[in-house]
Design a protein around this motif. Structure first.
Motif, PDB file in Angstrom:
ATOM      1  N   LEU A  74     -11.333 -15.658  71.783  1.00  0.00           N
ATOM      2  CA  LEU A  74     -10.965 -16.944  71.199  1.00  0.00           C
ATOM      3  C   LEU A  74     -10.075 -16.711  69.995  1.00  0.00           C
ATOM      4  CD1 LEU A  74     -14.493 -18.642  71.178  1.00  0.00           C
ATOM      5  CD2 LEU A  74     -12.721 -18.837  72.920  1.00  0.00           C
ATOM      6  N   CYS A  75      -9.059 -17.568  69.807  1.00  0.00           N
ATOM      7  CA  CYS A  75      -8.214 -17.437  68.612  1.00  0.00           C
ATOM      8  C   CYS A  75      -9.022 -17.931  67.404  1.00  0.00           C
ATOM      9  CB  CYS A  75      -6.918 -18.213  68.792  1.00  0.00           C
ATOM     10  SG  CYS A  75      -7.132 -19.996  68.654  1.00  0.00           S
ATOM     11  N   PRO A  76      -8.646 -17.529  66.183  1.00  0.00           N
ATOM     12  CA  PRO A  76      -9.444 -17.921  65.011  1.00  0.00           C
ATOM     13  C   PRO A  76      -9.601 -19.428  64.856  1.00  0.00           C
ATOM     14  CG  PRO A  76      -7.870 -16.193  64.429  1.00  0.00           C
ATOM     15  CD  PRO A  76      -7.563 -16.599  65.849  1.00  0.00           C
ATOM     16  N   ALA A  77      -8.552 -20.187  65.205  1.00  0.00           N
ATOM     17  CA  ALA A  77      -8.641 -21.649  65.044  1.00  0.00           C
ATOM     18  C   ALA A  77      -9.689 -22.230  65.982  1.00  0.00           C
ATOM     19  CB  ALA A  77      -7.273 -22.287  65.309  1.00  0.00           C
ATOM     20  N   CYS A  78      -9.695 -21.797  67.239  1.00  0.00           N
ATOM     21  CA  CYS A  78     -10.692 -22.320  68.196  1.00  0.00           C
ATOM     22  C   CYS A  78     -12.091 -21.837  67.828  1.00  0.00           C
ATOM     23  CB  CYS A  78     -10.349 -21.896  69.625  1.00  0.00           C
ATOM     24  SG  CYS A  78      -8.933 -22.780  70.297  1.00  0.00           S
ATOM     25  N   ALA A  79     -12.193 -20.570  67.397  1.00  0.00           N
ATOM     26  CA  ALA A  79     -13.509 -20.023  67.042  1.00  0.00           C
ATOM     27  C   ALA A  79     -14.127 -20.833  65.905  1.00  0.00           C
ATOM     28  CB  ALA A  79     -13.387 -18.555  66.667  1.00  0.00           C
ATOM     29  N   THR A 122      -5.375 -13.911  76.087  1.00  0.00           N
ATOM     30  CA  THR A 122      -4.977 -15.209  75.557  1.00  0.00           C
ATOM     31  C   THR A 122      -6.284 -15.907  75.226  1.00  0.00           C
ATOM     32  OG1 THR A 122      -5.021 -16.097  77.785  1.00  0.00           O
ATOM     33  CG2 THR A 122      -2.878 -15.430  76.959  1.00  0.00           C
ATOM     34  N   CYS A 123      -6.229 -16.817  74.260  1.00  0.00           N
ATOM     35  CA  CYS A 123      -7.444 -17.544  73.875  1.00  0.00           C
ATOM     36  C   CYS A 123      -7.968 -18.313  75.087  1.00  0.00           C
ATOM     37  CB  CYS A 123      -7.120 -18.485  72.718  1.00  0.00           C
ATOM     38  SG  CYS A 123      -8.480 -19.603  72.332  1.00  0.00           S
ATOM     39  N   LEU A 124      -9.243 -18.193  75.355  1.00  0.00           N
ATOM     40  CA  LEU A 124      -9.825 -18.839  76.538  1.00  0.00           C
ATOM     41  C   LEU A 124      -9.818 -20.360  76.427  1.00  0.00           C
ATOM     42  CD1 LEU A 124     -12.960 -16.614  77.297  1.00  0.00           C
ATOM     43  CD2 LEU A 124     -10.802 -16.713  78.539  1.00  0.00           C
ATOM     44  N   LEU A 125      -9.693 -20.880  75.197  1.00  0.00           N
ATOM     45  CA  LEU A 125      -9.739 -22.336  75.051  1.00  0.00           C
ATOM     46  C   LEU A 125      -8.355 -22.972  74.953  1.00  0.00           C
ATOM     47  CD1 LEU A 125     -12.823 -22.695  72.686  1.00  0.00           C
ATOM     48  CD2 LEU A 125     -12.682 -23.271  75.103  1.00  0.00           C
ATOM     49  N   CYS A 126      -7.457 -22.393  74.145  1.00  0.00           N
ATOM     50  CA  CYS A 126      -6.157 -23.057  73.967  1.00  0.00           C
ATOM     51  C   CYS A 126      -5.022 -22.272  74.604  1.00  0.00           C
ATOM     52  CB  CYS A 126      -5.867 -23.300  72.486  1.00  0.00           C
ATOM     53  SG  CYS A 126      -5.490 -21.785  71.578  1.00  0.00           S
ATOM     54  N   GLY A 127      -5.300 -21.067  75.080  1.00  0.00           N
ATOM     55  CA  GLY A 127      -4.256 -20.293  75.749  1.00  0.00           C
ATOM     56  C   GLY A 127      -3.300 -19.594  74.798  1.00  0.00           C
TER      57      GLY A 127
HETATM   58 ZN   LIG Z   1      -7.516 -20.958  70.746  1.00  0.00          ZN
END
Ligand SMILES: [Zn+2]
Ligand SMILES: [Zn+2]
Length: 244
Positions: A42-47, A29-34
Protein backbone atom coordinates in the motif's frame (compact mmCIF):
# COMPACT_ATOMS: atom_id res chain seq x y z
CA UNK A 1 -10.23 -41.53 -6.32
CA UNK A 2 -7.35 -41.25 -3.82
CA UNK A 3 -5.03 -40.37 -6.63
CA UNK A 4 -7.23 -37.60 -7.98
CA UNK A 5 -7.48 -35.96 -4.53
CA UNK A 6 -3.70 -36.08 -4.24
CA UNK A 7 -3.28 -34.61 -7.70
CA UNK A 8 -5.73 -31.82 -6.85
CA UNK A 9 -3.90 -31.06 -3.60
CA UNK A 10 -0.55 -30.99 -5.37
CA UNK A 11 -2.00 -28.68 -7.98
CA UNK A 12 -3.23 -26.28 -5.26
CA UNK A 13 0.19 -26.33 -3.59
CA UNK A 14 1.85 -25.45 -6.88
CA UNK A 15 -0.69 -22.71 -7.54
CA UNK A 16 0.05 -21.21 -4.12
CA UNK A 17 3.79 -21.44 -4.81
CA UNK A 18 3.29 -19.78 -8.19
CA UNK A 19 1.22 -17.01 -6.62
CA UNK A 20 3.91 -16.45 -3.98
CA UNK A 21 6.57 -16.17 -6.67
CA UNK A 22 4.46 -13.84 -8.84
CA UNK A 23 3.64 -11.68 -5.84
CA UNK A 24 7.35 -11.31 -5.07
CA UNK A 25 8.37 -10.57 -8.67
CA UNK A 26 5.66 -8.27 -10.00
CA UNK A 27 6.53 -4.57 -9.98
CA UNK A 28 4.71 -3.17 -6.95
CA UNK A 29 1.80 -0.88 -7.34
CA UNK A 30 -0.43 0.12 -4.44
CA UNK A 31 -3.18 -2.48 -4.14
CA UNK A 32 -5.78 0.22 -3.46
CA UNK A 33 -5.02 3.17 -5.74
CA UNK A 34 -2.60 1.62 -8.22
CA UNK A 35 0.14 4.19 -7.53
CA UNK A 36 3.39 2.79 -8.96
CA UNK A 37 6.80 2.36 -7.37
CA UNK A 38 5.71 1.28 -3.90
CA UNK A 39 8.00 -0.97 -1.86
CA UNK A 40 5.01 -1.92 0.29
CA UNK A 41 1.68 -3.31 -0.94
CA UNK A 42 0.00 0.00 0.00
CA UNK A 43 1.24 3.53 -0.71
CA UNK A 44 1.68 5.75 2.39
CA UNK A 45 -1.44 7.80 1.58
CA UNK A 46 -3.70 4.74 1.35
CA UNK A 47 -2.07 3.11 4.39
CA UNK A 48 -2.81 6.23 6.46
CA UNK A 49 -6.50 6.12 5.57
CA UNK A 50 -7.26 2.56 6.67
CA UNK A 51 -10.03 2.34 9.30
CA UNK A 52 -8.65 2.71 12.81
CA UNK A 53 -9.93 1.05 15.96
CA UNK A 54 -11.96 3.20 18.34
CA UNK A 55 -9.92 4.93 21.00
CA UNK A 56 -10.33 4.26 23.90
CA UNK A 57 -11.31 0.59 23.86
CA UNK A 58 -11.56 -2.53 26.00
CA UNK A 59 -8.11 -4.19 26.10
CA UNK A 60 -9.59 -7.67 25.66
CA UNK A 61 -12.15 -7.33 22.88
CA UNK A 62 -11.30 -3.86 21.51
CA UNK A 63 -14.89 -2.67 21.56
CA UNK A 64 -15.15 1.01 22.59
CA UNK A 65 -15.35 1.82 26.31
CA UNK A 66 -15.41 5.35 27.81
CA UNK A 67 -11.96 5.24 29.48
CA UNK A 68 -10.28 2.19 27.93
CA UNK A 69 -11.46 -0.04 30.78
CA UNK A 70 -12.73 -3.62 30.37
CA UNK A 71 -16.21 -3.78 28.88
CA UNK A 72 -19.16 -5.38 30.67
CA UNK A 73 -19.09 -8.52 28.54
CA UNK A 74 -15.38 -9.12 29.24
CA UNK A 75 -15.90 -8.52 32.97
CA UNK A 76 -18.79 -10.96 33.07
CA UNK A 77 -17.18 -13.69 31.01
CA UNK A 78 -13.48 -12.94 30.46
CA UNK A 79 -11.96 -14.57 27.36
CA UNK A 80 -9.20 -17.14 27.91
CA UNK A 81 -6.66 -14.87 26.17
CA UNK A 82 -5.01 -12.04 28.09
CA UNK A 83 -4.39 -9.28 25.60
CA UNK A 84 -5.29 -8.38 22.02
CA UNK A 85 -3.40 -6.34 19.45
CA UNK A 86 -5.21 -5.44 16.23
CA UNK A 87 -4.04 -3.12 13.47
CA UNK A 88 -7.38 -2.01 12.04
CA UNK A 89 -11.13 -2.11 12.29
CA UNK A 90 -12.54 -4.72 9.94
CA UNK A 91 -14.23 -2.39 7.47
CA UNK A 92 -13.73 -1.29 3.89
CA UNK A 93 -11.10 -1.49 2.42
CA UNK A 94 -9.37 -3.71 5.04
CA UNK A 95 -12.01 -6.42 4.42
CA UNK A 96 -11.07 -6.45 0.73
CA UNK A 97 -7.36 -6.63 1.51
CA UNK A 98 -7.82 -9.54 3.95
CA UNK A 99 -9.81 -11.27 1.23
CA UNK A 100 -6.91 -10.69 -1.19
CA UNK A 101 -4.52 -12.44 1.18
CA UNK A 102 -6.92 -15.25 2.06
CA UNK A 103 -8.19 -16.19 -1.36
CA UNK A 104 -5.82 -14.60 -3.88
CA UNK A 105 -2.48 -15.40 -2.20
CA UNK A 106 -1.32 -11.77 -1.84
CA UNK A 107 1.59 -12.74 0.39
CA UNK A 108 3.04 -9.22 0.29
CA UNK A 109 0.14 -8.25 2.59
CA UNK A 110 1.08 -10.97 5.08
CA UNK A 111 4.66 -9.67 5.17
CA UNK A 112 3.47 -6.09 5.56
CA UNK A 113 1.05 -6.93 8.40
CA UNK A 114 3.49 -9.30 10.09
CA UNK A 115 6.01 -6.47 10.36
CA UNK A 116 3.39 -3.95 11.49
CA UNK A 117 2.27 -6.32 14.28
CA UNK A 118 5.88 -6.99 15.29
CA UNK A 119 6.32 -3.24 15.84
CA UNK A 120 3.38 -3.30 18.28
CA UNK A 121 4.54 -6.19 20.45
CA UNK A 122 6.22 -3.96 23.02
CA UNK A 123 2.78 -3.15 24.41
CA UNK A 124 2.47 -6.72 25.74
CA UNK A 125 4.93 -5.99 28.55
CA UNK A 126 6.39 -9.49 28.88
CA UNK A 127 8.43 -11.29 26.22
CA UNK A 128 6.77 -13.86 23.97
CA UNK A 129 8.25 -17.36 23.98
CA UNK A 130 6.40 -18.87 21.02
CA UNK A 131 4.38 -17.60 18.05
CA UNK A 132 1.53 -19.88 16.94
CA UNK A 133 -0.76 -19.21 13.99
CA UNK A 134 -4.39 -20.31 14.32
CA UNK A 135 -4.33 -23.54 12.30
CA UNK A 136 -6.60 -24.57 9.45
CA UNK A 137 -8.07 -28.05 9.35
CA UNK A 138 -5.96 -30.16 6.98
CA UNK A 139 -8.84 -30.45 4.49
CA UNK A 140 -9.22 -26.67 4.32
CA UNK A 141 -5.44 -26.31 4.03
CA UNK A 142 -5.38 -28.76 1.13
CA UNK A 143 -8.19 -26.82 -0.53
CA UNK A 144 -6.50 -23.43 -0.19
CA UNK A 145 -2.86 -24.44 -0.42
CA UNK A 146 -1.69 -22.16 2.41
CA UNK A 147 -2.73 -20.79 5.80
CA UNK A 148 -2.94 -16.99 5.72
CA UNK A 149 -2.41 -16.76 9.49
CA UNK A 150 0.84 -18.72 9.21
CA UNK A 151 2.05 -16.33 6.51
CA UNK A 152 1.49 -13.36 8.86
CA UNK A 153 3.00 -15.21 11.85
CA UNK A 154 6.04 -16.20 9.81
CA UNK A 155 7.04 -12.59 9.15
CA UNK A 156 6.11 -11.44 12.64
CA UNK A 157 8.34 -14.13 14.21
CA UNK A 158 11.27 -13.62 11.83
CA UNK A 159 11.22 -9.83 12.34
CA UNK A 160 11.69 -10.25 16.09
CA UNK A 161 13.66 -13.50 15.99
CA UNK A 162 10.94 -15.33 17.92
CA UNK A 163 10.24 -19.04 17.83
CA UNK A 164 7.60 -19.87 15.21
CA UNK A 165 5.60 -23.01 15.99
CA UNK A 166 3.00 -23.97 13.40
CA UNK A 167 2.90 -27.67 14.17
CA UNK A 168 1.86 -28.07 17.77
CA UNK A 169 -1.52 -26.34 17.69
CA UNK A 170 -3.78 -28.34 15.41
CA UNK A 171 -7.36 -28.15 14.24
CA UNK A 172 -8.83 -31.55 15.01
CA UNK A 173 -12.01 -31.31 12.99
CA UNK A 174 -13.34 -29.09 10.27
CA UNK A 175 -15.72 -26.55 11.80
CA UNK A 176 -18.46 -24.74 9.92
CA UNK A 177 -17.89 -21.01 9.43
CA UNK A 178 -18.95 -19.39 12.72
CA UNK A 179 -20.93 -16.68 10.94
CA UNK A 180 -23.40 -19.27 9.64
CA UNK A 181 -24.36 -20.50 13.11
CA UNK A 182 -26.52 -19.20 15.98
CA UNK A 183 -24.68 -18.42 19.23
CA UNK A 184 -25.23 -21.71 21.12
CA UNK A 185 -24.26 -23.72 18.06
CA UNK A 186 -21.10 -21.64 17.70
CA UNK A 187 -19.83 -22.81 21.05
CA UNK A 188 -20.66 -26.45 20.28
CA UNK A 189 -19.04 -26.06 16.87
CA UNK A 190 -15.75 -25.10 18.51
CA UNK A 191 -15.75 -27.61 21.35
CA UNK A 192 -12.57 -29.65 21.08
CA UNK A 193 -11.85 -28.05 17.71
CA UNK A 194 -8.20 -27.58 18.71
CA UNK A 195 -5.54 -29.80 20.21
CA UNK A 196 -2.07 -28.93 21.47
CA UNK A 197 0.85 -31.32 21.06
CA UNK A 198 3.47 -29.47 23.11
CA UNK A 199 4.14 -28.78 26.77
CA UNK A 200 3.87 -24.99 27.17
CA UNK A 201 4.64 -24.83 30.90
CA UNK A 202 5.17 -21.21 31.95
CA UNK A 203 5.22 -19.87 28.38
CA UNK A 204 3.77 -16.68 26.97
CA UNK A 205 2.23 -17.74 23.65
CA UNK A 206 1.31 -15.33 20.87
CA UNK A 207 -1.63 -16.52 18.79
CA UNK A 208 -1.86 -15.02 15.30
CA UNK A 209 -4.99 -14.80 13.16
CA UNK A 210 -6.26 -12.61 10.34
CA UNK A 211 -9.55 -11.35 11.77
CA UNK A 212 -11.11 -11.37 15.23
CA UNK A 213 -14.90 -11.54 14.97
CA UNK A 214 -16.75 -13.00 17.96
CA UNK A 215 -13.48 -14.06 19.61
CA UNK A 216 -14.88 -17.60 20.07
CA UNK A 217 -12.25 -19.26 17.87
CA UNK A 218 -9.35 -17.51 19.60
CA UNK A 219 -10.94 -18.22 22.98
CA UNK A 220 -11.15 -21.95 22.18
CA UNK A 221 -7.54 -22.00 21.01
CA UNK A 222 -6.34 -20.06 24.08
CA UNK A 223 -8.20 -22.49 26.36
CA UNK A 224 -6.28 -25.45 24.90
CA UNK A 225 -2.95 -23.63 25.16
CA UNK A 226 -3.60 -22.86 28.83
CA UNK A 227 -4.63 -26.45 29.49
CA UNK A 228 -1.15 -27.33 28.23
CA UNK A 229 0.56 -25.02 30.66
CA UNK A 230 0.73 -21.63 28.91
CA UNK A 231 1.02 -18.90 31.54
CA UNK A 232 -0.31 -16.21 29.21
CA UNK A 233 -1.82 -16.10 25.74
CA UNK A 234 -1.77 -12.90 23.73
CA UNK A 235 -3.50 -12.43 20.42
CA UNK A 236 -2.39 -10.56 17.29
CA UNK A 237 -4.84 -9.97 14.46
CA UNK A 238 -4.89 -7.74 11.41
CA UNK A 239 -8.41 -6.53 11.99
CA UNK A 240 -11.22 -6.56 14.52
CA UNK A 241 -14.92 -6.64 13.63
CA UNK A 242 -16.66 -4.03 15.75
CA UNK A 243 -20.16 -4.06 17.14
CA UNK A 244 -22.40 -1.37 15.72
ZN1 LIG B 1 -2.44 3.90 -2.66
ZN1 LIG C 1 -14.27 -6.34 26.17
Amino acid sequence: MGKSILTRQLKRRFQALGARWLDACLPSTCLLCGAPGATEPLCPACAAELPALPAPHCPLCLNPTPYGERCGACLQQPPRFDHVIALYAYAFPVDRLVHQLKYAARFSLARHWGMALAARLDSLGTPVSRVMPVPLHHERLAERGYNQSLEIARRLASTLDLRLDYQNLVKTHATRPQAELPLAARQRNLQDAFACLADLEGEHVLLVDDVLTSGATLDAAARVLKQHGARAVSVCVVARTLRH
